[in-house]
Write a protein that holds these residues in place. Structure first.
Motif, PDB file in Angstrom:
ATOM      1  N   ASP A 151     -39.022  84.127 119.042  1.00 58.08           N
ATOM      2  CA  ASP A 151     -38.111  83.765 120.142  1.00 58.08           C
ATOM      3  C   ASP A 151     -38.535  83.143 121.298  1.00 58.08           C
ATOM      4  OD1 ASP A 151     -35.732  84.583 118.161  1.00 58.08           O
ATOM      5  OD2 ASP A 151     -35.892  86.653 119.155  1.00 58.08           O
ATOM      6  N   ASN A 152     -39.763  83.450 121.583  1.00 58.40           N
ATOM      7  CA  ASN A 152     -40.340  83.054 123.073  1.00 58.40           C
ATOM      8  C   ASN A 152     -41.006  82.061 122.793  1.00 58.40           C
ATOM      9  OD1 ASN A 152     -42.223  84.731 121.563  1.00 58.40           O
ATOM     10  ND2 ASN A 152     -43.333  85.200 123.686  1.00 58.40           N
ATOM     11  N   VAL A 153     -40.733  80.869 122.470  1.00 57.38           N
ATOM     12  CA  VAL A 153     -41.329  79.712 122.266  1.00 57.38           C
ATOM     13  C   VAL A 153     -41.009  78.311 123.039  1.00 57.38           C
ATOM     14  CG1 VAL A 153     -42.198  80.208 119.589  1.00 57.38           C
ATOM     15  CG2 VAL A 153     -39.955  78.776 120.183  1.00 57.38           C
ATOM     16  N   THR A 154     -42.078  77.602 123.321  1.00 64.27           N
ATOM     17  CA  THR A 154     -41.881  76.308 124.073  1.00 64.27           C
ATOM     18  C   THR A 154     -42.342  75.433 123.193  1.00 64.27           C
ATOM     19  OG1 THR A 154     -43.646  76.661 125.507  1.00 64.27           O
ATOM     20  CG2 THR A 154     -41.624  77.823 126.158  1.00 64.27           C
ATOM     21  N   GLY A 155     -42.265  74.145 123.698  1.00 67.83           N
ATOM     22  CA  GLY A 155     -43.029  72.910 123.520  1.00 67.83           C
ATOM     23  C   GLY A 155     -44.358  73.054 123.807  1.00 67.83           C
ATOM     24  N   GLU A 156     -44.875  73.962 124.766  1.00 63.38           N
ATOM     25  CA  GLU A 156     -46.151  74.162 125.152  1.00 63.38           C
ATOM     26  C   GLU A 156     -46.950  75.092 124.139  1.00 63.38           C
ATOM     27  OE1 GLU A 156     -43.851  73.775 127.749  1.00 63.38           O
ATOM     28  OE2 GLU A 156     -44.313  71.569 127.337  1.00 63.38           O
ATOM     29  N   ASN A 157     -46.285  76.139 123.832  1.00 64.43           N
ATOM     30  CA  ASN A 157     -47.080  77.231 122.907  1.00 64.43           C
ATOM     31  C   ASN A 157     -46.689  77.299 121.335  1.00 64.43           C
ATOM     32  OD1 ASN A 157     -44.438  78.656 122.581  1.00 64.43           O
ATOM     33  ND2 ASN A 157     -44.921  79.851 124.471  1.00 64.43           N
ATOM     34  N   LEU A 158     -46.015  76.341 120.800  1.00 66.46           N
ATOM     35  CA  LEU A 158     -45.628  76.051 119.527  1.00 66.46           C
ATOM     36  C   LEU A 158     -45.915  74.844 118.958  1.00 66.46           C
ATOM     37  CD1 LEU A 158     -44.619  77.318 116.935  1.00 66.46           C
ATOM     38  CD2 LEU A 158     -42.220  76.748 117.406  1.00 66.46           C
ATOM     39  N   VAL A 159     -46.487  74.687 118.003  1.00 62.63           N
ATOM     40  CA  VAL A 159     -46.609  73.632 117.179  1.00 62.63           C
ATOM     41  C   VAL A 159     -46.194  73.953 115.619  1.00 62.63           C
ATOM     42  CG1 VAL A 159     -48.046  71.753 115.932  1.00 62.63           C
ATOM     43  CG2 VAL A 159     -48.649  72.358 118.347  1.00 62.63           C
ATOM     44  N   VAL A 160     -45.262  73.228 115.068  1.00 66.44           N
ATOM     45  CA  VAL A 160     -44.918  73.348 113.479  1.00 66.44           C
ATOM     46  C   VAL A 160     -45.944  72.236 112.686  1.00 66.44           C
ATOM     47  CG1 VAL A 160     -43.155  73.618 111.954  1.00 66.44           C
ATOM     48  CG2 VAL A 160     -43.016  74.423 114.218  1.00 66.44           C
ATOM     49  N   ALA A 161     -46.134  72.904 111.611  1.00 67.72           N
ATOM     50  CA  ALA A 161     -46.835  72.027 110.605  1.00 67.72           C
ATOM     51  C   ALA A 161     -46.251  72.143 109.321  1.00 67.72           C
ATOM     52  CB  ALA A 161     -48.234  72.241 110.568  1.00 67.72           C
ATOM     53  N   TYR A 162     -45.813  71.146 108.882  1.00 67.69           N
ATOM     54  CA  TYR A 162     -45.232  70.994 107.503  1.00 67.69           C
ATOM     55  C   TYR A 162     -46.226  70.632 106.348  1.00 67.69           C
ATOM     56  CZ  TYR A 162     -42.814  69.318 103.106  1.00 67.69           C
ATOM     57  OH  TYR A 162     -42.475  69.182 102.060  1.00 67.69           O
ATOM     58  N   GLU A 163     -46.602  71.430 105.518  1.00 70.06           N
ATOM     59  CA  GLU A 163     -47.661  71.215 104.465  1.00 70.06           C
ATOM     60  C   GLU A 163     -47.243  71.633 103.102  1.00 70.06           C
ATOM     61  OE1 GLU A 163     -52.006  71.609 106.198  1.00 70.06           O
ATOM     62  OE2 GLU A 163     -51.442  73.296 105.654  1.00 70.06           O
ATOM     63  N   PRO A 164     -46.331  70.648 102.400  1.00 69.93           N
ATOM     64  CA  PRO A 164     -46.232  71.034 100.752  1.00 69.93           C
ATOM     65  C   PRO A 164     -47.366  71.630 100.121  1.00 69.93           C
ATOM     66  CG  PRO A 164     -46.300  68.691 101.438  1.00 69.93           C
ATOM     67  CD  PRO A 164     -46.327  69.064 102.730  1.00 69.93           C
ATOM     68  N   ILE A 165     -47.124  72.597  99.640  1.00 72.00           N
ATOM     69  CA  ILE A 165     -48.489  73.426  99.009  1.00 72.00           C
ATOM     70  C   ILE A 165     -48.798  72.636  97.870  1.00 72.00           C
ATOM     71  CG2 ILE A 165     -49.259  75.365  97.613  1.00 72.00           C
ATOM     72  CD1 ILE A 165     -46.771  77.123  99.174  1.00 72.00           C
TER      73      ILE A 165
END
Length: 249
Positions: A151-165
């Motif tokens: 829950d405690n995320v921001t644009g500074e501490n989270l990156v999301v990577a989409y990797e279709p297996i």
């Protein structure tokens, strides 16, 4: 504006001699327009960080434990990565989920620990070939996002990577429309959960057989803020082309 990010995951590859590739990258991109991240094996994090110094490349880990210390033989705490010079850590990669039976809850707890230690958590999500064929992609991604991101995320501490297996290391690449559909969906999910401010500031990376030859097209897709690159990040000559494409996107 979200700053573009070219991230390289060396996986279980590389020895001290491989750091010559870092020198080559530094020479080729002394002042890149995008952010560059290399995540080598844990044995090289400290040496790579020292090699880069104040240069424009960040160093990251490939995993961390959810606990800050303890009787966990072979594991590495988030604080240890920070001590070794890391600024980021990849979490929930499909190879960790498959090979080590990591659940969304495991990834979430690791992300909490990483953020608490001051690391940027690069949280991975992606569907299998069977899930894609069953047209369950968005349902799978939704569940992974909800379960893996704390829950405690921001644009500074989270990156999301989409990797279709099914596209990792196979040479198969989703269509640009498929990539765009998932990235737009992830953005919407983040905005709904965290609000527009945070939701729009988190960078979304695409990973899965990204090469210099297809990078321009992929980086032109909506909500693709960069790439998480596997094999092509091991050689400066290959990764450099992807970085250049991202700089020009």
């Amino acid at each position: 504006m979200r700053k573009k990010l070219a991230a390289g995951n060396w996986k279980m590859n590389g020895t001290t001699a491989s750091l010559a590739e870092v020198d080559a990258l530094l020479a080729a991109h002394p002042a890149p327009g995008c952010e560059i991240l290399l995540c080598p094996p844990a044995t090289l994090v400290s040496a790579m960080s020292a090699r880069i110094g104040d240069g424009p490349i960040h160093t990251g880990g490939q995993d961390c434990h959810a606990e800050p210390s303890g009787a966990h033989t072979g594991d590495i705490a988030a604080g240890m990565l920070v001590d070794a010079g890391a600024s980021h850590v990849i979490l929930g990669h499909s190879e960790r989920r498959q090979d080590h039976n990591e659940s969304d809850k495991d990834v979430r707890n690791k992300a909490k620990a990483a953020i608490a230690a001051g690391l940027v958590a690069v949280v991975c999500c992606g569907e299998s070939d069977a899930e894609r064929e069953a047209m369950n992609t968005l349902e799978i991604i939704s569940g992974q996002l909800a379960g893996s991101i704390p829950d405690n995320v921001t644009g500074e501490n989270l990156v999301v990577a989409y990797e279709p297996i099914w596209a990792i290391g196979t040479g198969k690449v989703p269509t640009l429309d498929q990539i765009g559909e998932v990235h737009d969906f992830i953005r919407t999910q983040l905005e709904r959960r965290f609000g527009e401010g945070v939701g729009r500031s988190v960078r979304l990376l695409y990973g899965g057989s990204v090469k210099p030859s297809n990078a321009d097209d992929i980086f032109a897709v909506s909500n693709v803020d960069g790439a998480l690159v596997g094999g092509a990040s091991l050689k400066a000559a290959d990764f450099s082309g992807i970085i250049t494409a991202l700089d020009n996107a």
